[in-house]
Design a protein around this motif. Structure first.
Motif, PDB file in Angstrom:
ATOM      1  N   ASN A  82      62.952  68.421  52.738  1.00 39.69           N
ATOM      2  CA  ASN A  82      63.699  67.601  53.695  1.00 39.69           C
ATOM      3  C   ASN A  82      64.797  68.178  54.653  1.00 39.69           C
ATOM      4  O   ASN A  82      65.325  69.032  54.466  1.00 39.69           O
ATOM      5  N   CYS A 145      69.094  60.675  58.880  1.00 41.11           N
ATOM      6  CA  CYS A 145      67.820  61.049  58.378  1.00 41.11           C
ATOM      7  C   CYS A 145      66.959  59.981  58.107  1.00 41.11           C
ATOM      8  O   CYS A 145      65.513  60.079  58.234  1.00 41.11           O
ATOM      9  N   ASP A 146      67.377  58.779  57.905  1.00 41.77           N
ATOM     10  CA  ASP A 146      66.287  57.590  57.371  1.00 41.77           C
ATOM     11  C   ASP A 146      66.172  56.742  58.798  1.00 41.77           C
ATOM     12  O   ASP A 146      65.526  55.789  58.657  1.00 41.77           O
ATOM     13  N   ASN A 147      66.803  56.950  59.856  1.00 40.50           N
ATOM     14  CA  ASN A 147      66.685  56.236  61.050  1.00 40.50           C
ATOM     15  C   ASN A 147      66.121  56.956  61.976  1.00 40.50           C
ATOM     16  O   ASN A 147      66.593  57.988  62.710  1.00 40.50           O
TER      17      ASN A 147
END
Length: 168
Positions: A82, A145-147
């Motif tokens: 990732n 990273c999660d948005n």
């Protein structure tokens, strides 16, 4: 003008800088495949900067009349889990480069090779900047990273970076 030991260490550093260029280009390719062209741009420019660093060392050895011996460049990784992993690896790699440059400076100091110490001062300053920047980017990528919206803005931020050979 400089010892064979220092010549060897600088030749090895040239290879390390060239490997770093390959590593960052591989990271850029990973982001290209994810359509994150701004982040890919950041790593592409990092790659170019590393080649400029290798060129500076190449020219230094030429200028002091020493033999330039290019080493084999290892194949960089190309599969990553990732984006966070990539930025963490980039920071880790910058720390390795810093340690290597410090080792050359230590050896040059021990040998009283003030010309090499002076030459490497630019690289010491550059590494302080590189590590600080890489550390900041690790923090930012962890935040975004999660948005998807935040990641888009981060990608756009890194898209504005341009290569400036005068500072590389």
């Amino acid at each position: 003008m400089i010892s064979q030991n220092i010549t060897r260490l600088i030749n090895e550093q040239i290879t390390k800088e060239q490997y770093a260029a390959q590593l960052y280009l591989s990271m850029s390719a990973w982001f290209c495949a994810k359509d994150l062209d701004g982040i890919a741009n950041y790593f592409r420019i990092q790659s170019k900067e590393e080649l400029m660093h290798a060129d500076k060392m190449f020219d230094y050895l030429k200028d002091v009349g020493e033999q330039i011996i290019l080493g084999e460049i290892a194949k960089p990784p190309y599969e990553f889990t990732n984006a966070v992993e990539i930025f963490e690896k980039a920071l880790e790699h910058e720390k390795i480069v810093t340690k290597s440059i410090f080792n050359i400076v230590k050896n040059a100091n021990d040998e009283g090779d003030f010309a090499t110490v002076s030459f490497l001062q630019w690289f010491i300053n550059e590494q302080v900047e590189e590590e600080a920047n890489a550390s900041q980017l690790v923090s930012k990528i962890k935040m975004v990273c999660d948005n998807p919206s935040a990641l888009y803005l981060f990608d756009q931020e890194l898209a504005t970076r341009v290569f400036n050979p005068q500072t590389a």
